[in-house]
Design a protein around this motif. Sequence first.
Motif, PDB file in Angstrom:
ATOM      1  N   ARG A  45      28.379  42.167  31.095  1.00  0.00           N
ATOM      2  CA  ARG A  45      28.919  43.262  31.976  1.00  0.00           C
ATOM      3  C   ARG A  45      30.078  42.325  32.751  1.00  0.00           C
ATOM      4  NH1 ARG A  45      25.619  47.852  34.945  1.00  0.00           N
ATOM      5  NH2 ARG A  45      24.363  47.617  33.026  1.00  0.00           N
ATOM      6  N   GLU A  46      31.224  42.942  32.728  1.00  0.00           N
ATOM      7  CA  GLU A  46      32.332  42.471  33.292  1.00  0.00           C
ATOM      8  C   GLU A  46      33.194  43.551  34.238  1.00  0.00           C
ATOM      9  OE1 GLU A  46      33.620  39.279  29.762  1.00  0.00           O
ATOM     10  OE2 GLU A  46      34.661  41.225  29.650  1.00  0.00           O
ATOM     11  N   LEU A  47      33.701  42.844  35.012  1.00  0.00           N
ATOM     12  CA  LEU A  47      34.590  43.894  35.864  1.00  0.00           C
ATOM     13  C   LEU A  47      35.960  44.111  35.373  1.00  0.00           C
ATOM     14  CD1 LEU A  47      35.294  44.884  38.825  1.00  0.00           C
ATOM     15  CD2 LEU A  47      36.303  42.847  39.313  1.00  0.00           C
ATOM     16  N   VAL A  48      36.267  45.382  35.262  1.00  0.00           N
ATOM     17  CA  VAL A  48      37.669  45.793  34.810  1.00  0.00           C
ATOM     18  C   VAL A  48      38.693  45.999  35.984  1.00  0.00           C
ATOM     19  CG1 VAL A  48      38.745  47.694  33.596  1.00  0.00           C
ATOM     20  CG2 VAL A  48      36.426  46.870  32.908  1.00  0.00           C
ATOM     21  N   ALA A  49      38.188  46.932  37.147  1.00  0.00           N
ATOM     22  CA  ALA A  49      39.056  46.978  38.195  1.00  0.00           C
ATOM     23  C   ALA A  49      38.204  47.654  39.412  1.00  0.00           C
ATOM     24  CB  ALA A  49      40.189  48.336  37.610  1.00  0.00           C
ATOM     25  N   THR A  50      38.810  47.373  40.452  1.00  0.00           N
ATOM     26  CA  THR A  50      38.350  47.939  41.667  1.00  0.00           C
ATOM     27  C   THR A  50      39.314  48.642  42.479  1.00  0.00           C
ATOM     28  OG1 THR A  50      38.734  45.847  42.735  1.00  0.00           O
ATOM     29  CG2 THR A  50      36.627  45.972  41.865  1.00  0.00           C
ATOM     30  N   ILE A  51      38.816  49.235  43.491  1.00  0.00           N
ATOM     31  CA  ILE A  51      39.677  49.997  44.335  1.00  0.00           C
ATOM     32  C   ILE A  51      39.034  50.137  45.896  1.00  0.00           C
ATOM     33  CG2 ILE A  51      39.122  52.477  43.816  1.00  0.00           C
ATOM     34  CD1 ILE A  51      41.863  53.108  44.085  1.00  0.00           C
ATOM     35  N   THR A  52      39.732  49.886  46.792  1.00  0.00           N
ATOM     36  CA  THR A  52      39.098  50.094  48.334  1.00  0.00           C
ATOM     37  C   THR A  52      39.254  51.263  48.701  1.00  0.00           C
ATOM     38  OG1 THR A  52      41.232  49.568  49.221  1.00  0.00           O
ATOM     39  CG2 THR A  52      39.743  47.647  48.649  1.00  0.00           C
ATOM     40  N   ARG A  53      38.532  51.614  49.759  1.00  0.00           N
ATOM     41  CA  ARG A  53      38.584  52.778  50.415  1.00  0.00           C
ATOM     42  C   ARG A  53      40.121  53.382  50.767  1.00  0.00           C
ATOM     43  NH1 ARG A  53      33.700  55.051  52.672  1.00  0.00           N
ATOM     44  NH2 ARG A  53      35.063  56.243  54.509  1.00  0.00           N
ATOM     45  N   GLY A  54      40.668  52.248  50.952  1.00  0.00           N
ATOM     46  CA  GLY A  54      42.192  52.573  51.345  1.00  0.00           C
ATOM     47  C   GLY A  54      43.251  52.659  50.279  1.00  0.00           C
ATOM     48  N   GLY A  55      42.703  52.603  48.955  1.00  0.00           N
ATOM     49  CA  GLY A  55      43.266  52.580  47.620  1.00  0.00           C
ATOM     50  C   GLY A  55      44.195  51.436  47.302  1.00  0.00           C
ATOM     51  N   SER A  56      43.804  50.149  47.604  1.00  0.00           N
ATOM     52  CA  SER A  56      44.329  49.069  47.370  1.00  0.00           C
ATOM     53  C   SER A  56      43.573  48.576  45.780  1.00  0.00           C
ATOM     54  CB  SER A  56      44.066  47.729  48.242  1.00  0.00           C
ATOM     55  OG  SER A  56      44.933  48.071  49.252  1.00  0.00           O
ATOM     56  N   ALA A  57      43.983  48.509  44.657  1.00  0.00           N
ATOM     57  CA  ALA A  57      43.566  48.330  43.426  1.00  0.00           C
ATOM     58  C   ALA A  57      43.753  46.797  42.975  1.00  0.00           C
ATOM     59  CB  ALA A  57      44.243  49.352  42.633  1.00  0.00           C
ATOM     60  N   ASP A  58      42.776  46.476  42.125  1.00  0.00           N
ATOM     61  CA  ASP A  58      43.093  45.235  41.561  1.00  0.00           C
ATOM     62  C   ASP A  58      42.464  45.079  40.254  1.00  0.00           C
ATOM     63  OD1 ASP A  58      41.847  41.747  42.139  1.00  0.00           O
ATOM     64  OD2 ASP A  58      43.639  42.623  41.111  1.00  0.00           O
ATOM     65  N   TYR A  59      43.072  44.536  39.141  1.00  0.00           N
ATOM     66  CA  TYR A  59      42.692  44.517  37.814  1.00  0.00           C
ATOM     67  C   TYR A  59      42.342  43.255  37.047  1.00  0.00           C
ATOM     68  CZ  TYR A  59      44.780  49.105  38.423  1.00  0.00           C
ATOM     69  OH  TYR A  59      45.310  50.472  38.949  1.00  0.00           O
ATOM     70  N   VAL A  60      41.269  43.169  36.181  1.00  0.00           N
ATOM     71  CA  VAL A  60      41.413  41.954  34.980  1.00  0.00           C
ATOM     72  C   VAL A  60      42.751  41.730  34.540  1.00  0.00           C
ATOM     73  CG1 VAL A  60      40.263  43.114  33.545  1.00  0.00           C
ATOM     74  CG2 VAL A  60      39.878  40.724  33.631  1.00  0.00           C
ATOM     75  N   ASP A  61      42.996  40.677  34.051  1.00  0.00           N
ATOM     76  CA  ASP A  61      44.294  40.425  33.456  1.00  0.00           C
ATOM     77  C   ASP A  61      44.542  41.247  32.344  1.00  0.00           C
ATOM     78  OD1 ASP A  61      44.747  37.029  34.283  1.00  0.00           O
ATOM     79  OD2 ASP A  61      45.218  38.835  35.398  1.00  0.00           O
ATOM     80  N   SER A  62      43.338  41.585  31.367  1.00  0.00           N
ATOM     81  CA  SER A  62      43.470  42.123  29.943  1.00  0.00           C
ATOM     82  C   SER A  62      43.694  43.520  30.194  1.00  0.00           C
ATOM     83  CB  SER A  62      41.909  41.812  29.315  1.00  0.00           C
ATOM     84  OG  SER A  62      41.017  42.406  30.032  1.00  0.00           O
TER      85      SER A  62
END
Length: 118
Positions: A45-62
């Motif tokens: 299982r791999e991380l795709v994307a995350t988002i904080t309560r405040g809405g800041s998002a992060d993504y895996v490069d792919s």
Amino acid sequence: QVQLVESGGGLVQAGGSLRLSCAASGSTFRINAMGWYHQAPGKQRELVATITRGGSADYVDSVKGRFTISRDNSKNTVYLQMNTLKPEDTAVYYCNARDIYSGARQYWGQGTQVTVSA
């Protein structure tokens, strides 16, 4: 406790789009960051994307530039808009939530299948 239920998976042709939803219920006040993971057959299982309560998002490069994670805190729901899908995006997609009181505690949905045909 927190329960997570995903929806929106399915079969789509390469280049198409899908929108996944994950609705949280139960002790939703415990939810901090949320995210999406995927697991392809025979892989971890791999991380795709995350988002904080405040809405800041992060993504895996792919998936950068193709996927967008968002959340509606009033509805306790997180979304994953997936555009320009590729066959390699085929996997079971899982919703994840981290506990605000214990960072080590996580909650998982049951998963939704996404299949992208060539």
